[in-house]
Design a protein around this motif. Structure first.
Motif, PDB file in Angstrom:
ATOM      1  N   UNK A  73       0.945  -1.112  -0.051  1.00  0.00           N
ATOM      2  CA  UNK A  73      -0.074   0.002  -0.004  1.00  0.00           C
ATOM      3  C   UNK A  73       0.995   1.410  -0.070  1.00  0.00           C
ATOM      4  N   UNK A  74       1.671   1.454  -0.792  1.00  0.00           N
ATOM      5  CA  UNK A  74       2.614   2.536  -1.102  1.00  0.00           C
ATOM      6  C   UNK A  74       2.279   3.694  -1.095  1.00  0.00           C
ATOM      7  N   UNK A  75       0.833   4.124  -1.422  1.00  0.00           N
ATOM      8  CA  UNK A  75       0.420   5.380  -1.194  1.00  0.00           C
ATOM      9  C   UNK A  75      -0.113   5.759   0.355  1.00  0.00           C
ATOM     10  N   UNK A  76      -0.679   4.921   0.817  1.00  0.00           N
ATOM     11  CA  UNK A  76      -1.095   5.122   2.316  1.00  0.00           C
ATOM     12  C   UNK A  76      -0.302   4.928   3.163  1.00  0.00           C
ATOM     13  N   UNK A  77       0.310   3.424   3.215  1.00  0.00           N
ATOM     14  CA  UNK A  77       1.244   3.032   4.275  1.00  0.00           C
ATOM     15  C   UNK A  77       2.650   3.779   4.263  1.00  0.00           C
ATOM     16  N   UNK A  78       3.184   3.671   3.003  1.00  0.00           N
ATOM     17  CA  UNK A  78       4.598   4.049   2.876  1.00  0.00           C
ATOM     18  C   UNK A  78       4.897   5.371   3.662  1.00  0.00           C
TER      19      UNK A  78
ATOM     20  N   UNK B 165       8.029   6.682  10.699  1.00  0.00           N
ATOM     21  CA  UNK B 165       8.490   5.682  11.646  1.00  0.00           C
ATOM     22  C   UNK B 165       9.996   5.284  11.872  1.00  0.00           C
ATOM     23  N   UNK B 166      10.392   4.954  10.769  1.00  0.00           N
ATOM     24  CA  UNK B 166      12.105   4.665  10.423  1.00  0.00           C
ATOM     25  C   UNK B 166      12.883   5.888  10.719  1.00  0.00           C
ATOM     26  N   UNK B 167      12.266   6.991  10.452  1.00  0.00           N
ATOM     27  CA  UNK B 167      13.186   8.456  10.859  1.00  0.00           C
ATOM     28  C   UNK B 167      13.073   8.629  12.364  1.00  0.00           C
ATOM     29  N   UNK B 168      11.711   8.525  12.730  1.00  0.00           N
ATOM     30  CA  UNK B 168      11.589   8.695  14.157  1.00  0.00           C
ATOM     31  C   UNK B 168      12.428   7.800  15.127  1.00  0.00           C
ATOM     32  N   UNK B 169      12.248   6.607  14.625  1.00  0.00           N
ATOM     33  CA  UNK B 169      13.126   5.419  15.731  1.00  0.00           C
ATOM     34  C   UNK B 169      14.626   6.077  15.515  1.00  0.00           C
ATOM     35  N   UNK B 170      15.147   6.412  14.283  1.00  0.00           N
ATOM     36  CA  UNK B 170      16.359   6.349  14.338  1.00  0.00           C
ATOM     37  C   UNK B 170      16.890   7.766  15.005  1.00  0.00           C
TER      38      UNK B 170
END
Length: 169
Positions: free
Chosen positions: A10-15, A21-26
């Motif tokens: 679901x590239x449009x809504x979930x990506x 999330x990845x940037x926040x976790x990092x």
């Protein structure tokens, strides 16, 4: 941090959630100085037999790991994917700060034989499982994920009434 996301369901809504999330976790796990020199690729694959894994792909000139691939099982559902990314980003942090190595034979300068230790008590897994839940909860609050995904609880809505457990002793 440079981030690449490949094969996201679901590239449009979930990506966008995966990216945030990845940037926040990092940002929660590593210093800005490190993040300025970090490359992470997140690949989705519904054929792996685990939720996810992280591995080192590149080292800088000083021999420090700075390029990583995280592979995530795309069939585990949105909340589990975001938790898995938190877990795997914790492993990235462990590699970046040399808390463990790519052969999983050390933990914070102590030798470890990962082949003789159960998965659930390996020190890098204990830390990753702890951060997984904490980071996901922080991200869920920040993004109000209970308004977006089913099964994510709003921490501000306390249980109205405690129910008895009903165990027989």
């Amino acid at each position: 941090m440079q981030l690449s996301i490949i094969g996201c369901p679901d590239k449009k809504r979930f990506r966008p959630y995966v990216k945030r999330a990845a940037l926040f976790y990092a940002s929660q796990l590593m210093s800005k100085k490190v993040l300025d020199h970090l490359y992470v690729q997140i690949k989705f694959n519904d054929e792996i037999d685990v939720c996810g894994y992280a591995e080192i792909r590149e080292y800088n000139l000083a021999g420090k790991p700075r390029g990583f691939e995280i592979e995530v099982n795309s069939s585990i559902g949105a909340a589990e994917i975001l938790k898995t990314i938190a877990h795997e980003m914790t492993h990235v942090k462990q590699y970046v700060y040399c808390e463990t190595n790519d052969t999983l034979t050390k933990w914070k300068d102590k030798r470890v034989d990962s082949d003789t230790i159960d998965y659930w008590v390996q020190p890098w897994e204990i830390e990753a499982h702890g951060y997984e839940l904490g980071l996901f909860q922080m991200f869920a609050i920040k993004e109000k994920l209970w308004e977006v995904f089913e099964g994510v609880r709003n921490p501000e809505n306390l249980l109205k009434e405690a129910k008895p457990l009903g165990w027989k002793i």
